[in-house]
Design a protein around this motif. Structure first.
Motif, PDB file in Angstrom:
ATOM      1  N   CYS A 104      38.164  52.832  32.507  1.00  0.00           N
ATOM      2  CA  CYS A 104      38.599  52.334  33.824  1.00  0.00           C
ATOM      3  C   CYS A 104      39.716  53.204  34.384  1.00  0.00           C
ATOM      4  CB  CYS A 104      39.007  50.864  33.758  1.00  0.00           C
ATOM      5  SG  CYS A 104      39.737  50.329  32.271  1.00  0.00           S
ATOM      6  N   GLY A 105      39.979  53.009  35.683  1.00  0.00           N
ATOM      7  CA  GLY A 105      41.050  53.767  36.356  1.00  0.00           C
ATOM      8  C   GLY A 105      40.842  55.263  36.185  1.00  0.00           C
ATOM      9  N   PRO A 106      41.903  55.950  35.680  1.00  0.00           N
ATOM     10  CA  PRO A 106      41.837  57.421  35.612  1.00  0.00           C
ATOM     11  C   PRO A 106      41.135  57.957  34.362  1.00  0.00           C
ATOM     12  CG  PRO A 106      43.974  56.646  34.865  1.00  0.00           C
ATOM     13  CD  PRO A 106      43.200  55.415  35.240  1.00  0.00           C
ATOM     14  N   ALA A 107      40.427  57.113  33.621  1.00  0.00           N
ATOM     15  CA  ALA A 107      39.916  57.513  32.300  1.00  0.00           C
ATOM     16  C   ALA A 107      39.055  58.781  32.342  1.00  0.00           C
ATOM     17  CB  ALA A 107      39.124  56.360  31.676  1.00  0.00           C
ATOM     18  N   ILE A 108      38.120  58.838  33.288  1.00  0.00           N
ATOM     19  CA  ILE A 108      37.192  59.981  33.263  1.00  0.00           C
ATOM     20  C   ILE A 108      37.941  61.283  33.564  1.00  0.00           C
ATOM     21  CG2 ILE A 108      35.168  60.990  34.433  1.00  0.00           C
ATOM     22  CD1 ILE A 108      33.992  58.164  34.508  1.00  0.00           C
ATOM     23  N   GLU A 109      38.844  61.245  34.523  1.00  0.00           N
ATOM     24  CA  GLU A 109      39.628  62.455  34.841  1.00  0.00           C
ATOM     25  C   GLU A 109      40.482  62.863  33.634  1.00  0.00           C
ATOM     26  OE1 GLU A 109      39.566  59.731  36.861  1.00  0.00           O
ATOM     27  OE2 GLU A 109      38.161  60.590  38.306  1.00  0.00           O
ATOM     28  N   ARG A 110      41.086  61.878  32.998  1.00  0.00           N
ATOM     29  CA  ARG A 110      41.941  62.196  31.836  1.00  0.00           C
ATOM     30  C   ARG A 110      41.119  62.822  30.710  1.00  0.00           C
ATOM     31  NH1 ARG A 110      45.770  56.748  31.547  1.00  0.00           N
ATOM     32  NH2 ARG A 110      47.367  57.517  32.980  1.00  0.00           N
ATOM     33  N   LEU A 111      39.930  62.253  30.467  1.00  0.00           N
ATOM     34  CA  LEU A 111      39.099  62.784  29.377  1.00  0.00           C
ATOM     35  C   LEU A 111      38.629  64.195  29.713  1.00  0.00           C
ATOM     36  CD1 LEU A 111      36.925  59.661  28.433  1.00  0.00           C
ATOM     37  CD2 LEU A 111      38.728  60.722  27.044  1.00  0.00           C
ATOM     38  N   ALA A 112      38.266  64.401  31.001  1.00  0.00           N
ATOM     39  CA  ALA A 112      37.769  65.724  31.397  1.00  0.00           C
ATOM     40  C   ALA A 112      38.854  66.787  31.225  1.00  0.00           C
ATOM     41  CB  ALA A 112      37.286  65.679  32.843  1.00  0.00           C
ATOM     42  N   ALA A 113      40.119  66.375  31.405  1.00  0.00           N
ATOM     43  CA  ALA A 113      41.223  67.342  31.311  1.00  0.00           C
ATOM     44  C   ALA A 113      41.813  67.419  29.903  1.00  0.00           C
ATOM     45  CB  ALA A 113      42.313  66.939  32.306  1.00  0.00           C
ATOM     46  N   PRO A 128      42.515  68.124  25.920  1.00  0.00           N
ATOM     47  CA  PRO A 128      42.244  69.286  25.062  1.00  0.00           C
ATOM     48  C   PRO A 128      41.376  68.899  23.859  1.00  0.00           C
ATOM     49  CG  PRO A 128      44.423  68.423  24.606  1.00  0.00           C
ATOM     50  CD  PRO A 128      43.858  67.563  25.686  1.00  0.00           C
ATOM     51  N   VAL A 129      40.146  68.483  24.148  1.00  0.00           N
ATOM     52  CA  VAL A 129      39.250  68.037  23.056  1.00  0.00           C
ATOM     53  C   VAL A 129      37.937  68.814  23.122  1.00  0.00           C
ATOM     54  CG1 VAL A 129      40.228  65.711  22.915  1.00  0.00           C
ATOM     55  CG2 VAL A 129      38.273  66.101  24.375  1.00  0.00           C
ATOM     56  N   ASP A 130      37.345  68.985  21.948  1.00  0.00           N
ATOM     57  CA  ASP A 130      36.106  69.768  21.862  1.00  0.00           C
ATOM     58  C   ASP A 130      34.877  68.904  22.145  1.00  0.00           C
ATOM     59  OD1 ASP A 130      37.116  72.464  20.517  1.00  0.00           O
ATOM     60  OD2 ASP A 130      38.237  70.779  19.710  1.00  0.00           O
ATOM     61  N   ARG A 131      34.937  67.653  21.707  1.00  0.00           N
ATOM     62  CA  ARG A 131      33.757  66.798  21.847  1.00  0.00           C
ATOM     63  C   ARG A 131      34.221  65.346  21.911  1.00  0.00           C
ATOM     64  NH1 ARG A 131      28.801  68.319  23.301  1.00  0.00           N
ATOM     65  NH2 ARG A 131      27.162  67.093  22.330  1.00  0.00           N
ATOM     66  N   ILE A 132      33.519  64.538  22.695  1.00  0.00           N
ATOM     67  CA  ILE A 132      33.816  63.102  22.768  1.00  0.00           C
ATOM     68  C   ILE A 132      32.524  62.360  22.447  1.00  0.00           C
ATOM     69  CG2 ILE A 132      34.609  61.205  24.246  1.00  0.00           C
ATOM     70  CD1 ILE A 132      35.788  63.504  26.102  1.00  0.00           C
ATOM     71  N   LEU A 133      32.556  61.558  21.394  1.00  0.00           N
ATOM     72  CA  LEU A 133      31.402  60.736  21.026  1.00  0.00           C
ATOM     73  C   LEU A 133      31.749  59.284  21.322  1.00  0.00           C
ATOM     74  CD1 LEU A 133      30.686  62.211  17.464  1.00  0.00           C
ATOM     75  CD2 LEU A 133      29.645  62.904  19.616  1.00  0.00           C
ATOM     76  N   PRO A 138      32.385  63.473  31.388  1.00  0.00           N
ATOM     77  CA  PRO A 138      32.718  64.875  31.107  1.00  0.00           C
ATOM     78  C   PRO A 138      31.555  65.547  30.364  1.00  0.00           C
ATOM     79  CG  PRO A 138      34.511  63.412  30.432  1.00  0.00           C
ATOM     80  CD  PRO A 138      33.372  62.530  30.832  1.00  0.00           C
ATOM     81  N   SER A 139      31.391  66.842  30.585  1.00  0.00           N
ATOM     82  CA  SER A 139      30.215  67.536  30.020  1.00  0.00           C
ATOM     83  C   SER A 139      30.232  67.569  28.495  1.00  0.00           C
ATOM     84  CB  SER A 139      30.142  68.956  30.582  1.00  0.00           C
ATOM     85  OG  SER A 139      31.345  69.625  30.274  1.00  0.00           O
ATOM     86  N   ASN A 140      31.422  67.399  27.891  1.00  0.00           N
ATOM     87  CA  ASN A 140      31.476  67.435  26.419  1.00  0.00           C
ATOM     88  C   ASN A 140      31.371  66.030  25.798  1.00  0.00           C
ATOM     89  OD1 ASN A 140      33.948  66.499  27.242  1.00  0.00           O
ATOM     90  ND2 ASN A 140      35.155  67.754  25.818  1.00  0.00           N
TER      91      ASN A 140
END
Ligand code: R5P
Length: 314
Positions: free
Chosen positions: A255-264, A266-271, A284-286
């Protein structure tokens, strides 16, 4: 007890895709139920087939919009009880209000207890859920609760990445038990990010307890809400010298800014799992979604056949 008739699946409107995927794994169709909204916002429910005596599983995560999904679930349960279903199980892949499980200051509700009371009051004979934020909420129910873990699903995703000598990291002390369970199965070391929550949307992190410099970190958590906790944890791991950071989280509430924060971040992959519906084009693409439909389908099958559910924990 009279033998329960046919296993029947009904979907609320919260996550019809997950319900369809569960139905495919059980080789069943979803019962014909209409859930829509009156012009004034009230839920309008109608089950269009006879479910008398059946073993009915209602699939409805109480994700945002939490209050709508919760009330719709209650009305579905009431509909089924008044339609003489044999047994009614609320399948809640995400259990909303689980963060309010105790009175930690004056004049606040224990919201998770209210959720439990209303589910049972409306007709739930049993509850199936997944990685509840506070597993002790099971004790708020006097009906059976099957608490599943997404760990086997997410661990498979982590193992597919072929990470060498990982360190499992929890973004706060409260997640240590969950992280330790991952670390044990991945034969990995454990580290803890020292997080303090300032408010519902603000946290600060100051230290990492454990060795992460030069290591491949797997950050595990039960949920991402605003993504403040997990992205701050990822940042401090990088600042402390982590070689790579992979996030593995059960509920991507986002929720809120989550997607922008995840996209920015410094992580290689998000499962993450599909316990909560996602607009995949916006992620995010990763970020990769690992489905819990096979796990939940197997739990439903085992419950229907009175077989072990804990056998699914490994
Ligand atoms: C905290 O105890 C939980 O495990 C999550 O870390 C937290 O709820 C996530 O919230 P947010 O994404 O807003 O930081």
């Amino acid at each position: 007890m009279e033998r329960l008739k046919e296993l029947t699946l009904i979907s609320g409107s919260a996550h019809p895709q997950l319900a369809r995927d569960i139905a495919i794994h059980l080789d069943k169709h979803l019962a014909d139920a209409a859930t829509d909204v009156f012009p004034d916002g009230e839920c309008n429910i109608k089950v269009n087939e006879d479910i008398r005596g059946r073993d009915v599983f209602v699939i409805q995560p109480t994700c945002p919009p939490v209050n709508n999904n919760w009330v719709e679930l209650l009305l579905l349960l009431d509909t089924l009880r008044r339609s003489s279903a044999g047994r009614i199980t609320a399948v809640m892949p995400y259990f909303g209000y689980a963060r309010k499980d105790r009175k930690d200051e004056g004049r606040v509700p224990i919201s998770a207890k209210v959720v439990a009371n209303t589910l049972v009051g409306a007709g739930a004979d049993r509850v199936v859920t997944l990685d509840m934020h506070a597993p002790q909420i099971q004790g708020f129910f006097d009906v059976p609760v099957d608490h599943l873990y997404a760990r086997p699903v997410l661990m498979q995703g982590v193992q597919n990445l072929g990470i060498q000598s990982p360190v499992v990291v929890t973004p706060d002390v409260g997640g240590t038990k969950m992280a330790r369970a991952y670390a044990k199965r991945l034969h990995a070391d454990l580290a803890i990010v020292d997080k303090r929550r300032m408010s519902g949307s603000e946290t600060i992190v100051e230290h990492v307890i454990g060795e992460v410099a030069g290591r491949n970190c797997v950050l595990v958590d039960d949920m991402i809400s605003t993504a403040g906790s997990i992205t701050q944890a990822a940042a401090i791991l990088r600042q402390t010298g982590a070689k790579s950071v992979v996030i593995a989280v059960t509920h991507a509430v986002l929720c809120g800014p989550a997607i922008e924060r995840l996209a920015a971040a410094p992580v290689d992959r998000i499962l993450a799992t599909d316990s909560v519906p996602q607009d995949r084009a916006n992620l995010p693409s990763n970020m990769e979604i690992c489905s819990v439909a096979p796990l939940i389908a197997q739990a439903i099958r085992n419950i229907h056949l009175s077989e072990s559910v804990s056998s699914l924990f490994e």
